[in-house]
Design an enzyme around this catalytic site. Structure first.
Site, PDB file in Angstrom:
ATOM      1  N   ASP A  98       0.816  -1.216   0.000  1.00  0.00           N
ATOM      2  CA  ASP A  98       0.000   0.000   0.000  1.00  0.00           C
ATOM      3  C   ASP A  98       0.846   1.262   0.000  1.00  0.00           C
ATOM      4  OD1 ASP A  98       0.958  -0.348   2.569  1.00  0.00           O
ATOM      5  OD2 ASP A  98      -0.984  -0.695   3.487  1.00  0.00           O
ATOM      6  N   ASN A 138      -7.886  -2.807  14.123  1.00  0.00           N
ATOM      7  CA  ASN A 138      -9.256  -3.158  13.728  1.00  0.00           C
ATOM      8  C   ASN A 138      -9.272  -4.339  12.760  1.00  0.00           C
ATOM      9  OD1 ASN A 138      -8.222  -2.005  11.448  1.00  0.00           O
ATOM     10  ND2 ASN A 138      -9.716  -0.334  11.306  1.00  0.00           N
ATOM     11  N   GLU A 168      -9.723  -1.800   5.181  1.00  0.00           N
ATOM     12  CA  GLU A 168     -10.427  -1.547   6.429  1.00  0.00           C
ATOM     13  C   GLU A 168     -11.657  -2.454   6.553  1.00  0.00           C
ATOM     14  OE1 GLU A 168      -8.991   0.193   8.533  1.00  0.00           O
ATOM     15  OE2 GLU A 168      -8.174   2.076   7.776  1.00  0.00           O
TER      16      GLU A 168
HETATM   17  C1  GLP Z   1      -0.538   0.380   8.722  1.00  0.00           C
HETATM   18  C2  GLP Z   1      -0.188  -0.415   7.461  1.00  0.00           C
HETATM   19  C3  GLP Z   1      -0.417  -1.888   7.656  1.00  0.00           C
HETATM   20  C4  GLP Z   1       0.190  -2.320   8.975  1.00  0.00           C
HETATM   21  C5  GLP Z   1      -0.509  -1.660  10.126  1.00  0.00           C
HETATM   22  C6  GLP Z   1       0.051  -2.042  11.491  1.00  0.00           C
HETATM   23  O1  GLP Z   1      -1.788   0.957   8.717  1.00  0.00           O
HETATM   24  N1  GLP Z   1      -0.858   0.017   6.277  1.00  0.00           N
HETATM   25  O2  GLP Z   1       0.126  -2.596   6.554  1.00  0.00           O
HETATM   26  O3  GLP Z   1       0.088  -3.716   9.097  1.00  0.00           O
HETATM   27  O4  GLP Z   1      -0.411  -0.264   9.971  1.00  0.00           O
HETATM   28  O5  GLP Z   1       1.188  -1.299  11.766  1.00  0.00           O
HETATM   29  P1  GLP Z   1       2.225  -1.649  12.902  1.00  0.00           P
HETATM   30  O6  GLP Z   1       3.030  -2.784  12.391  1.00  0.00           O
HETATM   31  O7  GLP Z   1       3.045  -0.404  13.058  1.00  0.00           O
HETATM   32  O8  GLP Z   1       1.453  -1.990  14.115  1.00  0.00           O
END
Ligand code: GLP
Length: 243
Positions: free
Chosen positions: A69, A138, A145
Site C-alpha cells: 500500500d 481493527n 479496512e
Molecule cells: C498500517 C499499514 C499496515 C500495517 C498496520 C500495522 O496501517 N498500512 O500494513 O500492518 O499499519 O502497523 P504496525 O506494524 O506499526 O502496528
C-alpha cells in the site's frame, strides 16, 4: 482453523524467524516475488535480511518486490511515504534492483488506472510467492479496512479514523495524516502463494485472539486468512497471550 501459528519469545526472535523463512525462499528461488509491508512490525525482519545480506551475501539481484500500500497525496520523497520507508528500511541496504521494486503510486494522475496497472503488474511477474503482512488494531491488512469485500483487487480506500490516529505518531499532527490510500485488495493478497502475518506486543493480543477464534467476516479483514491454503502467523508471546 487452517493457519499455522509460530510463537516466539519476543520481537527479535519473531523477526529472525520470519527473516529465515524469507531467506530460504530467496535461496530456493532467486527470482522470487516478495510481497512486503510497512508499519513498525516488519522493521526487525528487514533488519535481519540486511544483516544476512551483509554477512552471508544472499543476493536479491533477481528478486522482485511488491508492496501492499501507499498513502495518497504524499510525494515519493516525503519522509512518511511508504516509498521512502522501504528505501530506508530495506532497499538501500541490499542488492535488489530498484526497478524490480514496486509500490502503488499514491500521486498517480489517474488513481483508477494505477490500481488496474498494479494488479496487472503483479500478474505479469507471476504472482506473489510470499506476502508479509502486519495487522491493524481493527483487523485491517494492507489498508483494507473493515467492510472491504474479500473479492477486492487493488483499490483506493478512505482510511478509518482509528487508522489515521494510530499512524499519526509519524506525522507532526493528525491533519497531516492522509485521508486516503491505495492498497492491494484482499483478493490480490489472497492470491499470494504463501502468507506470513507478523504480530508483536500486548497491543495486538486482542486482535490476534479475534483472528484465531472469531468468525470469518468482511467486518474483520484479516479473518480471510483462515481460508488461505498456506498462511502462517509468526507472533511473539505478548501478542499471543490470549491464545
Ligand atoms: C498500517 C499499514 C499496515 C500495517 C498496520 C500495522 O496501517 N498500512 O500494513 O500492518 O499499519 O502497523 P504496525 O506494524 O506499526 O502496528
Amino acid at each position: 482453523m487452517r493457519f499455522e501459528i509460530i510463537r516466539t519469545e519476543n520481537y527479535e526472535k519473531m523477526s529472525l524467524f520470519a527473516a529465515q523463512k524469507m531467506i530460504t525462499k530467496v535461496k530456493e528461488n532467486p527470482r522470487s516475488v516478495l510481497g512486503l509491508a510497512t508499519g513498525n512490525t516488519p522493521v526487525g525482519l528487514y533488519k535481519y535480511l540486511i544483516l544476512d545480506y551483509k554477512t552471508t551475501g544472499t543476493s536479491y539481484k533477481e528478486v522482485r518486490t511488491v508492496n501492499l500500500d501507499e498513502y495518497i497525496g504524499l510525494d515519493r520523497d516525503n519522509k512518511n511515504s511508504y516509498f521512502t520507508f522501504m528505501r530506508k528500511r530495506l532497499f538501500n541496504h541490499i542488492d535488489v534492483k530498484l526497478h524490480h521494486t514496486s509500490i502503488p503510486n499514491g500521486v498517480a494522475p489517474n488513481l483508477e488506472e494505477e490500481t488496474v496497472r498494479y494488479d496487472k503488474y503483479i500478474q505479469k511477474i507471476g504472482g506473489i510467492d510470499i506476502q508479509i503482512l502486519g495487522i491493524g488494531h481493527n483487523g485491517h491488512i494492507g489498508f483494507n479496512e473493515p467492510g472491504t469485500s474479500f473479492k477486492s483487487r487493488t483499490h483506493v480506500v478512505t482510511l478509518a479514523e482509528s487508522t489515521r490516529n494510530a499512524n499519526a505518531r509519524y506525522f507532526n499532527n493528525i491533519d497531516e495524516v492522509p485521508t486516503h490510500a491505495v492498497t492491494m485488495g484482499i483478493q490480490s493478497i489472497m492470491d499470494s502463494k504463501e502468507i506470513i502475518l507478523l504480530a508483536s506486543g500486548t497491543s495486538k493480543a486482542e486482535v490476534i485472539k479475534r483472528l484465531v477464534y472469531g468468525e470469518i467476516t468482511e467486518e474483520f479483514p484479516a479473518s480471510v486468512l483462515r481460508s488461505h491454503k498456506k498462511a502462517t502467523i509468526i507472533a511473539d508471546q505478548a501478542a499471543l497471550q490470549l491464545i
